[in-house]
Design a protein around this motif. Sequence first.
Motif, mmCIF file in Angstrom:
data_model
loop_
_atom_site.group_PDB
_atom_site.id
_atom_site.type_symbol
_atom_site.label_atom_id
_atom_site.label_comp_id
_atom_site.label_asym_id
_atom_site.label_seq_id
_atom_site.Cartn_x
_atom_site.Cartn_y
_atom_site.Cartn_z
ATOM 1 N N ARG A 1 0.836 -1.209 0.000
ATOM 2 C CA ARG A 1 0.000 0.000 0.000
ATOM 3 C C ARG A 1 0.871 1.260 0.000
ATOM 4 N N LEU A 2 1.961 1.234 0.768
ATOM 5 C CA LEU A 2 2.881 2.369 0.782
ATOM 6 C C LEU A 2 3.549 2.549 -0.585
ATOM 7 N N LEU A 3 3.936 1.434 -1.195
ATOM 8 C CA LEU A 3 4.540 1.491 -2.535
ATOM 9 C C LEU A 3 3.557 2.060 -3.549
ATOM 10 N N SER A 4 2.293 1.699 -3.412
ATOM 11 C CA SER A 4 1.263 2.203 -4.314
ATOM 12 C C SER A 4 1.225 3.722 -4.286
ATOM 13 N N VAL A 5 1.338 4.292 -3.101
ATOM 14 C CA VAL A 5 1.343 5.750 -2.968
ATOM 15 C C VAL A 5 2.597 6.333 -3.605
ATOM 16 N N GLU A 6 3.750 5.745 -3.318
ATOM 17 C CA GLU A 6 5.005 6.258 -3.888
ATOM 18 C C GLU A 6 4.969 6.222 -5.407
ATOM 19 N N ILE A 7 4.499 5.105 -5.958
ATOM 20 C CA ILE A 7 4.426 4.985 -7.417
ATOM 21 C C ILE A 7 3.440 6.011 -7.965
ATOM 22 N N GLY A 8 2.318 6.197 -7.284
ATOM 23 C CA GLY A 8 1.321 7.184 -7.702
ATOM 24 C C GLY A 8 1.861 8.606 -7.675
ATOM 25 N N LEU A 9 2.825 8.856 -6.805
ATOM 26 C CA LEU A 9 3.439 10.184 -6.723
ATOM 27 C C LEU A 9 4.612 10.338 -7.693
ATOM 28 N N GLY A 10 4.871 9.296 -8.474
ATOM 29 C CA GLY A 10 5.920 9.373 -9.485
ATOM 30 C C GLY A 10 7.291 8.943 -9.024
ATOM 31 N N GLU B 1 3.468 -4.670 -10.070
ATOM 32 C CA GLU B 1 2.110 -4.987 -10.529
ATOM 33 C C GLU B 1 1.142 -5.036 -9.343
ATOM 34 N N ALA B 2 1.578 -5.645 -8.268
ATOM 35 C CA ALA B 2 0.726 -5.769 -7.078
ATOM 36 C C ALA B 2 0.464 -4.407 -6.437
ATOM 37 N N ALA B 3 1.481 -3.558 -6.403
ATOM 38 C CA ALA B 3 1.291 -2.225 -5.826
ATOM 39 C C ALA B 3 0.257 -1.438 -6.623
ATOM 40 N N GLY B 4 0.243 -1.641 -7.933
ATOM 41 C CA GLY B 4 -0.743 -0.962 -8.763
ATOM 42 C C GLY B 4 -2.145 -1.520 -8.613
ATOM 43 N N ALA B 5 -2.251 -2.722 -8.054
ATOM 44 C CA ALA B 5 -3.553 -3.394 -7.952
ATOM 45 C C ALA B 5 -4.070 -3.526 -6.528
ATOM 46 N N ILE B 6 -3.286 -3.115 -5.534
ATOM 47 C CA ILE B 6 -3.636 -3.394 -4.138
ATOM 48 C C ILE B 6 -4.972 -2.791 -3.726
ATOM 49 N N ASP B 7 -5.278 -1.585 -4.179
ATOM 50 C CA ASP B 7 -6.554 -0.974 -3.794
ATOM 51 C C ASP B 7 -7.733 -1.781 -4.328
ATOM 52 N N LYS B 8 -7.638 -2.197 -5.586
ATOM 53 C CA LYS B 8 -8.712 -3.012 -6.164
ATOM 54 C C LYS B 8 -8.809 -4.360 -5.454
ATOM 55 N N ALA B 9 -7.661 -4.934 -5.087
ATOM 56 C CA ALA B 9 -7.670 -6.212 -4.362
ATOM 57 C C ALA B 9 -8.365 -6.055 -3.015
ATOM 58 N N ASP B 10 -8.088 -4.948 -2.343
ATOM 59 C CA ASP B 10 -8.723 -4.684 -1.050
ATOM 60 C C ASP B 10 -10.237 -4.570 -1.181
ATOM 61 N N LEU B 11 -10.693 -4.165 -2.365
ATOM 62 C CA LEU B 11 -12.128 -4.009 -2.602
ATOM 63 C C LEU B 11 -12.768 -5.260 -3.210
ATOM 64 N N GLY B 12 -11.978 -6.347 -3.311
ATOM 65 C CA GLY B 12 -12.540 -7.621 -3.730
ATOM 66 C C GLY B 12 -12.362 -7.995 -5.187
ATOM 67 N N ASP B 13 -11.612 -7.236 -5.957
ATOM 68 C CA ASP B 13 -11.370 -7.570 -7.359
ATOM 69 C C ASP B 13 -10.473 -8.812 -7.432
ATOM 70 N N LEU B 14 -10.975 -9.880 -8.010
ATOM 71 C CA LEU B 14 -10.241 -11.151 -8.035
ATOM 72 C C LEU B 14 -8.992 -11.096 -8.905
ATOM 73 N N ASP B 15 -9.045 -10.379 -10.026
ATOM 74 C CA ASP B 15 -7.853 -10.249 -10.870
ATOM 75 C C ASP B 15 -6.747 -9.492 -10.129
ATOM 76 N N ALA B 16 -7.138 -8.447 -9.420
ATOM 77 C CA ALA B 16 -6.170 -7.681 -8.641
ATOM 78 C C ALA B 16 -5.608 -8.534 -7.501
ATOM 79 N N GLU B 17 -6.469 -9.313 -6.871
ATOM 80 C CA GLU B 17 -6.005 -10.194 -5.789
ATOM 81 C C GLU B 17 -5.003 -11.211 -6.323
ATOM 82 N N PHE B 18 -5.209 -11.670 -7.548
ATOM 83 C CA PHE B 18 -4.257 -12.591 -8.170
ATOM 84 C C PHE B 18 -2.889 -11.935 -8.297
ATOM 85 N N LEU B 19 -2.860 -10.660 -8.742
ATOM 86 C CA LEU B 19 -1.585 -9.945 -8.878
ATOM 87 C C LEU B 19 -0.896 -9.776 -7.523
#
Length: 168
Positions: free
Chosen positions: A61-70, A126-144
């Motif tokens: 989740r922290l990586l997701s933020v860092e990547i989102g900030l560039g 890939e997982a950092a980019g998908a973690i929010d969707k995984a947290d919300l139940g997206d199965l493809d994101a959970e796979f990543l």
Amino acid sequence: MRIYLPATWPMLERMVSTGTFEPLGGTAFALTPKLRESYVAGDDEELEYAAMSEAARASLRLLSVEIGLGETSTPVRRVVVAADTDDVTLRPDLDDGAVRVTGAIGMEKIAAVHVDLPEAEHAVGEAAGAIDKADLGDLDAEFLVGEAEDHDLAWYAPSEVAFLVQLG
């Protein structure tokens, strides 16, 4: 109590340069009574691993933020800092293993650092980019996320961390 602090590479670099670890929001994970109750079976070692795994997911989740900030100049790896302290407060409002720590953790309390190896970087990105969707139940994101979690974190002694950071 052994606690597991989610981190990122820049946080690890700051720890090396300052000699202390600043937990973001004071959040850590540990083998809490609530975590123990949530498992039907398992010894302390297995439950400690579960707490560390929660910290590794929080690192995503922290990586997701860092990547989102560039942030693109540092390794895309999960980082978990393990420390020993009794200065924790249980957080029943969060995950079963969540605890709060106050203030910085000095290097003398750091027991180990767990970091992904370089070959995990693609899956972790890939997982950092998908973690929010995984947290919300997206199965493809959970796979990543699962693909990243299939990579074991390497263990480093506190004395090795400066060398690890230097190597990048």
